[in-house]
Design a protein around this motif. Structure first.
Motif, PDB file in Angstrom:
ATOM      1  N   ASN A 409      -3.822   7.916  -1.537  1.00 48.05           N
ATOM      2  CA  ASN A 409      -3.005   6.693  -1.395  1.00 48.05           C
ATOM      3  C   ASN A 409      -3.261   5.755  -2.570  1.00 48.05           C
ATOM      4  O   ASN A 409      -2.337   5.165  -3.124  1.00 48.05           O
ATOM      5  N   TYR A 413      -0.164   4.580  -4.749  1.00 48.93           N
ATOM      6  CA  TYR A 413       0.336   3.196  -4.747  1.00 48.93           C
ATOM      7  C   TYR A 413      -0.145   2.373  -5.949  1.00 48.93           C
ATOM      8  O   TYR A 413      -0.075   1.154  -5.928  1.00 48.93           O
ATOM      9  N   ASP A 437      -8.170   0.307  -5.676  1.00 49.17           N
ATOM     10  CA  ASP A 437      -7.142   0.628  -6.682  1.00 49.17           C
ATOM     11  C   ASP A 437      -6.610  -0.656  -7.303  1.00 49.17           C
ATOM     12  O   ASP A 437      -6.900  -1.758  -6.834  1.00 49.17           O
ATOM     13  N   ARG A 456       4.852   1.987   7.890  1.00 54.07           N
ATOM     14  CA  ARG A 456       4.839   1.925   6.421  1.00 54.07           C
ATOM     15  C   ARG A 456       5.111   0.476   6.041  1.00 54.07           C
ATOM     16  O   ARG A 456       5.983  -0.171   6.621  1.00 54.07           O
ATOM     17  N   ALA A 457       4.360  -0.028   5.070  1.00 53.82           N
ATOM     18  CA  ALA A 457       4.511  -1.446   4.710  1.00 53.82           C
ATOM     19  C   ALA A 457       5.907  -1.698   4.142  1.00 53.82           C
ATOM     20  O   ALA A 457       6.517  -0.819   3.543  1.00 53.82           O
ATOM     21  N   GLN A 462       7.953  -0.458  -2.374  1.00 56.40           N
ATOM     22  CA  GLN A 462       7.382   0.456  -1.383  1.00 56.40           C
ATOM     23  C   GLN A 462       8.274   1.693  -1.182  1.00 56.40           C
ATOM     24  O   GLN A 462       7.793   2.810  -1.093  1.00 56.40           O
ATOM     25  N   LEU A 472      -2.968   7.034   7.305  1.00 56.95           N
ATOM     26  CA  LEU A 472      -3.961   6.002   7.659  1.00 56.95           C
ATOM     27  C   LEU A 472      -4.226   5.971   9.161  1.00 56.95           C
ATOM     28  O   LEU A 472      -5.327   5.640   9.590  1.00 56.95           O
TER      29      LEU A 472
END
Ligand code: ADP
Length: 507
Positions: A409, A413, A437, A456-457, A462, A472
């Motif tokens: 991830n 991201y 990150d 999912r955000a 995104q 997650l």
């Protein structure tokens, strides 16, 4: 009275007596006048309508307030019988009660709507009348008042309507409703009793206890919900299982609000959740089956592709090798997806593996990084190792899965960055893993939600990243199984750091 001829023969004492008698009469008349005057002043001053009637019920007097309101002149009210000033629906009742009072001499009391002569609008009044009697007990007049009870009537009507609504809710066969005092259910509607198999007798005997009828695994949550209720006045609905009177289990969705604080009483709402739960179970079962069905042919395909690639590589057929390599990485993606689906159904069924071996998290991290660096070249993974060996008790493969998910991830991201930092620290009781990150970040209000299933955000860019929102959730379930926690810190546009804290194996 005596005439002139008679008075001429009166003696002095008689004269005196006569004068005294006449004086007495005069005084009595004056007193009567004064008392009538007093009555009128009183009748004109009080906020009520005031009236008097003769013994047969016919009109005698009404105060000005009454006349102003009804618009009736004294002449128009000579007879009460037509009762024009009363609402047509109230006249019969009024007349009957008035007749009864006149016949029996009992006091009169009746509610009715009185018409405003100017606006035509009716207002509720309470009319009362008492008979006034002479010394012999004969009724000499009726004395009455009308008191405005419009506001009271309105409140009564509003109460009646709200009671009707409450009754409709209480009697609905959709929602179970109960009243809880402490842990005791002290009242409940029929739907609740039908759902749980209890009866009114059980209620009266105080046999229905919220905690006893909650499945053991849901008791801690229920306890917490009751605490939340006391603090926040209302309860966020949550799912749990009831143990019914016959021992069977019923999945329910419950919510509640505080009724009163002293003694503490709450109103609980209960929805039968079994149909929904059954559907969910069927869906999870389907996911499990579908993933199993897919996993075997994919594994075999993967094996064949690898074999073929190795054979082709020996013959140095470059292009075919590249194509097969791409196929392999696609198959890898499908394998991972199917694996996640399978994990999801295992979690839902409570069947996640519980291996209890000693794991060195540093070694697990090393293996994961080696695997990752074979396939990805965009980011360097910088590792800060712990001083002491990060030993814990758990499942090596599952912990590896958590690391893999967090690191992939972090790479996914942070497309604009080229490093990921991973650190392992140890304290006396815990092993703490951090994956940092320099990517897109996570909006503050979504930082807890990303650990939920399929979440999912919602953030800029995104949508550009592939994913299904399972990783997650699975990672957090694995961490929970290891009695650990997972959290995230993040700054939009700057990056995110995930922290996993796990109990350390005692030396
Ligand atoms: P997926 O990545 O497949 O969507 P995950 O469950 O792994 O599913 O992650 C859930 C969501 O959390 C992602 O969709 C993403 O919005 C957000 N997320 C996870 N890790 C990061 C990260 N390192 N940086 C920014 N957002 C992240």
């Amino acid at each position: 009275m005596l005439n002139g001829k008679q008075t001429r023969h009166l003696t002095l004492p008689l004269w005196k007596a006569l004068i005294k008698y006449v004086d007495g009469q005069k005084r009595a008349e004056q007193q009567l006048k004064a008392s009538e005057e007093n009555f009128r002043v009183l009748a004109e001053t009080v906020p009520q309508f005031v009236w008097t009637a003769q013994p047969d019920g016919s009109h005698e007097y009404t105060n000005q307030r009454w006349r102003d309101y009804t618009g009736f002149t004294p002449e128009r009210v000579q007879r009460w019988d037509d009762l024009q000033f009363l609402h047509p629906d109230d006249r019969a009742m009024n007349q009957a009660l008035w007749r009864h009072a006149l016949d029996t001499g009992e006091r009169f009391e009746c509610e009715g709507r009185l018409r405003n002569g100017q606006t035509g609008v009716y207002r509720w009044v309470l009319t009362r009348a008492m008979p006034v009697r002479d010394e012999a007990g004969q009724i000499i007049k009726w004395f009455g008042t009308c008191t405005d009870i419009e506001d009271q009537k309105r409140i009564e009507e509003a109460l009646r309507q709200s009671q009707e609504r409450v009754n409709a809710l209480m009697n609905s066969n959709i929602i179970g409703i109960n009243v809880i005092e402490g842990e005791q259910i002290v009242d409940a509607n029929d739907t609740f009793l039908r759902m749980t198999g209890y009866n009114r007798e059980d209620l009266r005997a105080g046999c229905i206890n919220v905690m006893h009828m909650t499945a053991p695994e849901d008791r801690a949550q229920t306890q917490q919900a009751h605490q939340e209720l006391a603090v926040r006045q209302a309860l966020t609905p949550y799912e749990k299982e009831y143990i019914c009177q016959d021992g069977s289990r019923l999945p329910v969705l419950v919510g509640g609000v505080v009724l009163q604080h002293d003694p503490f009483q709450a109103l609980g709402f209960v929805l039968d959740n079994s149909a929904h739960k059954e559907l969910e179970q069927r869906k999870d079962h389907f996911l499990g089956m579908a993933s199993h069905e897919l996993k075997t042919p994919i594994a075999s395909l993967m094996l064949q592709t690898q074999l073929l690639r190795k054979q082709l590589a020996k013959q140095d057929i470059q292009n075919a090798d590249r194509a097969l390599s791409r196929m392999e990485s696609q198959l890898n993606a499908v394998t991972r997806l199917v694996g996640e689906l399978l994990d999801l159904s295992k979690i839902q069924a409570g069947k996640l593996e519980h291996a209890q071996e000693t794991v060195n998290l540093g070694d697990v991290l090393q293996e994961v990084i080696e695997i990752m660096q074979q396939t990805q070249t965009t980011h360097a993974i910088v590792v800060h190792h712990a001083e002491h060996p990060p030993l814990l008790i758990g499942n090596k493969d599952r912990l590896g899965q958590v690391l893999l998910n967090l690191i992939s991830n972090a790479i996914k991201y942070s497309p604009g960055a080229n490093t990921i930092e991973v650190a392992i620290e140890t304290s006396e009781e815990s092993v703490i893993l951090s994956v940092c990150d320099h990517g897109i970040g996570i909006p503050r209000e979504q930082r807890e939600k990303i650990f939920e299933r399929f979440y999912r955000a919602v953030a800029p860019y995104q949508h550009a990243f592939p994913g299904l929102g399972m990783g997650l959730y699975i990672a957090s379930e694995i961490v929970k199984h290891h009695r650990g926690t997972i959290t995230v810190e993040s700054e939009m546009g700057k990056g995110s750091t995930f922290h996993v804290t796990l109990p350390r194996k005692s030396p």
